[in-house]
Design an enzyme around this catalytic site. Structure first.
Site, PDB file in Angstrom:
ATOM      1  N   TYR A 276       0.849  -1.196   0.000  1.00  0.00           N
ATOM      2  CA  TYR A 276       0.000   0.000   0.000  1.00  0.00           C
ATOM      3  C   TYR A 276       0.883   1.244   0.000  1.00  0.00           C
ATOM      4  CZ  TYR A 276      -3.888  -3.125   1.259  1.00  0.00           C
ATOM      5  OH  TYR A 276      -4.829  -4.120   1.282  1.00  0.00           O
TER       6      TYR A 276
ATOM      7  N   SER B  60     -12.983  -4.522  -0.043  1.00  0.00           N
ATOM      8  CA  SER B  60     -13.870  -3.867  -1.013  1.00  0.00           C
ATOM      9  C   SER B  60     -15.331  -4.210  -0.747  1.00  0.00           C
ATOM     10  CB  SER B  60     -13.491  -4.259  -2.445  1.00  0.00           C
ATOM     11  OG  SER B  60     -14.091  -3.395  -3.390  1.00  0.00           O
TER      12      SER B  60
ATOM     13  N   GLY C 239     -15.882  -1.186  -4.567  1.00  0.00           N
ATOM     14  CA  GLY C 239     -15.122  -0.094  -5.182  1.00  0.00           C
ATOM     15  C   GLY C 239     -15.906   1.199  -5.271  1.00  0.00           C
TER      16      GLY C 239
ATOM     17  N   LEU D 202     -21.539   0.538  -4.356  1.00  0.00           N
ATOM     18  CA  LEU D 202     -22.650   0.318  -3.435  1.00  0.00           C
ATOM     19  C   LEU D 202     -22.951   1.524  -2.556  1.00  0.00           C
ATOM     20  CD1 LEU D 202     -21.771  -3.356  -2.542  1.00  0.00           C
ATOM     21  CD2 LEU D 202     -23.861  -2.591  -3.700  1.00  0.00           C
TER      22      LEU D 202
ATOM     23  N   GLY E  68     -24.086   4.143  -3.927  1.00  0.00           N
ATOM     24  CA  GLY E  68     -25.208   4.749  -4.632  1.00  0.00           C
ATOM     25  C   GLY E  68     -24.871   6.039  -5.345  1.00  0.00           C
ATOM     26  N   LYS E  69     -23.580   6.356  -5.462  1.00  0.00           N
ATOM     27  CA  LYS E  69     -23.215   7.650  -6.056  1.00  0.00           C
ATOM     28  C   LYS E  69     -23.144   7.628  -7.579  1.00  0.00           C
ATOM     29  CE  LYS E  69     -18.312   6.688  -5.110  1.00  0.00           C
ATOM     30  NZ  LYS E  69     -17.175   7.089  -4.266  1.00  0.00           N
TER      31      LYS E  69
END
Length: 344
Positions: free
Chosen positions: A53, A208, A212, A215, A217-218
């Protein structure tokens, strides 16, 4: 916060873990500190990272945060991963060999500024290194006090079973966790991987969980994303790429079901998706990834959301993976079970 045991171990972790892939990339150090502070203030005790990361920067940020907050550090369960190359590209600079993992583990301990990592995970399968070599390395690391437990990420059901039974045959500690991708949009692991984990008593740590960002809703159907979102900045990003998921009717059926349940509770779509995942068999802790404190705060709200049995079933029905009749369709599943009273 609620707690569950970390797989078949004696360590308790909160049912929401803090994922830190954004640290050093999508969240600078100041923001990362504020995210960790907010997570601890909400009662969280489980932080997950990986050496890859931000190429070590995530671990370094966490290490500086742990050093600056000794009281909080004592309560944190810290997980990281090793497997992939960290800049060097030689043939022994990746994989699950004893040679590579020894260096990767020591580097992670140094970056995190700790003497022991609570959960050290293999970031993926290695087809070249014998499983015996890998589990023996983990056993030695446990004896040396460098790690408390080990787990795997992104392996298949047969691979997980092989790992478990190899460790048993050698009389060595077994893995306690598996970190797979899992959400209402990615449920393929339920066919083989989840049953293998349940059979071995291994806890699932889904990554996730919001697909990603889908979900939340955007996103809107047939409206390419734009602006400061992951897909707005990179529409072809990985497995959640815009075009593929937008073209899949299941995506929008799931999002509609999630939005409907959210409206009934006055909750966000993210909270509904996380609450569904928290209720699935074998799940120990759901990994929350956030680039802002506001995103984290919304996700943490899922802990208080109680979905009804009917709502859970509605979400599961909308997101059921499409498969052939064999080997995962209803006719084949029927053959794998039987009624105790007899008959089919």
């Amino acid at each position: 916060m609620r707690y569950r045991m970390l797989g078949r171990s004696g360590t308790a972790v909160t049912v929401q873990a803090l994922g830190t892939m954004t640290f050093g990339h999508e969240a600078d150090e100041e923001t990362s500190f504020r995210i960790m502070d907010a997570y601890v203030a909400a009662g969280g005790n489980f932080i997950d990272t990986a050496n890859r990361y931000s190429m070590g920067t995530s671990e370094e940020i966490i290490g500086r945060w742990l050093a600056s907050r000794p009281s909080e550090a004592e309560q944190m369960v810290i997980a990281t991963k090793g497997r992939f190359p960290m800049g060097r590209q030689g043939p022994n600079d990746h994989g699950l060999s004893r040679r590579h993992l020894a260096r990767a583990l020591d580097d992670s301990l140094r970056r995190l500024r700790v003497e022991r990592i609570d959960l050290y995970q293999a970031h993926g399968w290695d087809a070249l290194t014998p499983v015996e070599e890998t589990v023996e390395f983990y056993a030695d690391a446990i004896r040396a006090g460098k790690i408390a437990y080990y787990g795997f990420s992104n392996v298949l059901g047969w691979q997980l079973t092989k790992i478990v039974h190899t460790a048993r045959a050698l009389g060595l500690p077994q893995p306690v966790t598996l970190q797979p991708q899992y959400s209402l949009l990615v449920r393929g692991i339920e066919h083989e991987i989840v049953p293998a984990a349940l059979d071995a008593g291994i806890g699932l740590l889904p990554w996730s969980p919001l697909g990603g960002g889908w979900l939340t809703g955007k996103y809107r159907r047939d409206e390419p994303p734009a602006g400061a979102t992951r897909l707005g900045e990179d529409p072809q990003r990985g497995m959640e790429a815009w075009e593929k998921r937008n073209a899949n009717p299941t995506t929008w059926r799931v999002l509609e079901a999630v939005a409907s349940v959210a409206a009934a509770h006055g909750a966000s779509s993210s909270q509904v998706a996380l609450a569904w995942l928290d209720a699935q068999p074998g799940v120990t802790s759901v990994i929350l990834g956030a680039r802002t404190v506001e995103q984290l705060t919304d996700n943490l709200g899922a802990i208080e959301l109680q979905l009804t049995g009917e709502e859970l079933e509605r979400l599961s029905a909308a997101s059921t993976p499409q498969v052939e009749d064999y080997p995962y369709g209803p006719p084949a599943v029927e053959q794998r079970s039987r009624k105790i009273e007899g008959g089919r």
